[in-house]
Design an enzyme around this catalytic site. Structure first.
Site, PDB file in Angstrom:
ATOM      1  N   SER A  69      -9.892   4.000   2.368  1.00  0.00           N
ATOM      2  CA  SER A  69     -11.128   3.408   1.857  1.00  0.00           C
ATOM      3  C   SER A  69     -10.886   2.006   1.303  1.00  0.00           C
ATOM      4  CB  SER A  69     -11.718   4.285   0.755  1.00  0.00           C
ATOM      5  OG  SER A  69     -11.945   5.586   1.226  1.00  0.00           O
TER       6      SER A  69
HETATM    7  N1  SAH Z   1      -9.485   8.712   0.304  1.00  0.00           N
HETATM    8  C1  SAH Z   1      -8.955   8.540   1.643  1.00  0.00           C
HETATM    9  C2  SAH Z   1     -10.099   8.495   2.629  1.00  0.00           C
HETATM   10  C3  SAH Z   1      -9.654   8.810   3.982  1.00  0.00           C
HETATM   11  S1  SAH Z   1     -10.978   8.888   5.153  1.00  0.00           S
HETATM   12  C4  SAH Z   1      -8.164   7.250   1.707  1.00  0.00           C
HETATM   13  O1  SAH Z   1      -8.555   6.282   1.046  1.00  0.00           O
HETATM   14  O2  SAH Z   1      -7.194   7.184   2.454  1.00  0.00           O
HETATM   15  C5  SAH Z   1     -11.647  10.480   4.841  1.00  0.00           C
HETATM   16  C6  SAH Z   1     -10.723  11.658   5.044  1.00  0.00           C
HETATM   17  O3  SAH Z   1     -11.541  12.827   4.962  1.00  0.00           O
HETATM   18  C7  SAH Z   1     -10.046  11.710   6.424  1.00  0.00           C
HETATM   19  O4  SAH Z   1      -8.669  11.814   6.244  1.00  0.00           O
HETATM   20  C8  SAH Z   1     -10.639  12.961   7.064  1.00  0.00           C
HETATM   21  O5  SAH Z   1      -9.726  13.655   7.894  1.00  0.00           O
HETATM   22  C9  SAH Z   1     -11.018  13.788   5.851  1.00  0.00           C
HETATM   23  N2  SAH Z   1     -12.007  14.826   6.098  1.00  0.00           N
HETATM   24  C10 SAH Z   1     -13.120  14.763   6.880  1.00  0.00           C
HETATM   25  N3  SAH Z   1     -13.784  15.936   6.852  1.00  0.00           N
HETATM   26  C11 SAH Z   1     -13.068  16.753   6.022  1.00  0.00           C
HETATM   27  C12 SAH Z   1     -13.226  18.111   5.594  1.00  0.00           C
HETATM   28  N4  SAH Z   1     -14.245  18.865   6.004  1.00  0.00           N
HETATM   29  N5  SAH Z   1     -12.309  18.625   4.753  1.00  0.00           N
HETATM   30  C13 SAH Z   1     -11.252  17.881   4.321  1.00  0.00           C
HETATM   31  N6  SAH Z   1     -11.038  16.611   4.691  1.00  0.00           N
HETATM   32  C14 SAH Z   1     -11.942  16.043   5.545  1.00  0.00           C
END
Ligand code: SAH
Length: 220
Positions: A69
């Site tokens: 993010s």
């Molecule tokens: N806070 C993280 C955001 C990554 S993007 C960062 O800054 O790196 C969002 C993440 O949510 C991805 O890794 C994706 O795989 C995860 N995600 C999407 N749907 C999900 C679910 N149902 N349960 C757990 N994780 C999920």
């Protein structure tokens, strides 16, 4: 800190300080959030080839179609989450991804539980927490739409991927007076919501327009 964490050139302390100045200019006020983000090496949360861009205020790819993010969003969501919390804090995060948001939280609260559906991302994040000696984080490989019941209730829940609607399990796993921060909406139009559990039920506020990867079901 060892040299690798301090970084050189585009990952140096001066580069990080510029990002913090920018976050302040954009309205982030919580000094604890700013100071943790100033110290934490975001370049260790992205691929080495992208390390020189780690202190730009932008989302970056982390593989598997996902992104780390944007720093402003991390700061904003963390600030909003903390503003509504009691002093003993047990936090659930849905969407570990690179682990950057998890790491920011781990320096600010007692315990962080984080759920990720993509196993290789979770493993990389675990390795980073180990390297940085962040010992108050527990990870689970699972579909976070269901929360993480075993450790509920949580004082705060933060979701870093966007569902079309707020998952009911997350509301139910909030402690009394707990706060949920979550982006809600389809792929083009999402808004950041803050939902507080109070004596009579739930109270919702709608904040900024945001753009997150979608919350997907199942695990891989
Ligand atoms: N806070 C993280 C955001 C990554 S993007 C960062 O800054 O790196 C969002 C993440 O949510 C991805 O890794 C994706 O795989 C995860 N995600 C999407 N749907 C999900 C679910 N149902 N349960 C757990 N994780 C999920």
């Amino acid at each position: 800190m060892i040299a690798e964490h301090q970084g050189i050139g585009m990952t140096s302390q001066r580069t990080r300080d510029r990002l913090i100045t920018r976050l302040k200019e954009q309205g982030i006020q919580n000094i604890d959030v700013l100071s943790v983000m100033r110290e934490l090496p975001r370049h260790l949360f992205v691929d080495e080839a992208l390390a020189s861009r780690a202190y730009e205020d932008t989302a970056l790819p982390i593989g598997h179609g996902q992104t780390i993010s944007q720093p402003f969003i991390v700061a904003r969501m963390t600030e909003v989450l903390l503003a509504g919390l009691p002093s003993t804090q047990k936090i659930l995060e849905v969407g570990t991804g690179s682990g950057y948001q998890t790491a920011v939280l781990s320096r600010l609260v007692d315990r962080v539980f984080s759920v990720e559906r993509i196993s290789p991302l979770q493993n990389q994040a675990r390795e980073r927490f180990y390297q940085l000696k962040l010992n108050n984080i527990k990870l689970k490989h699972s579909d976070g739409s269901w929360g993480w019941e075993d450790n509920a209730p949580y004082d705060g829940i933060i979701v870093t991927c966007a569902p079309e609607e707020v998952p009911e399990s997350l509301l139910l796993q909030l402690a009394p007076n707990g706060r949920l921060v979550i982006p809600v909406g389809g792929s083009h139009k999402q808004s950041l919501r803050v939902i507080d559990r109070n004596g009579n039920g739930f109270e919702q506020q709608e904040l900024d327009a945001v753009s997150f990867v979608p919350l997907l079901s199942g695990q891989i």
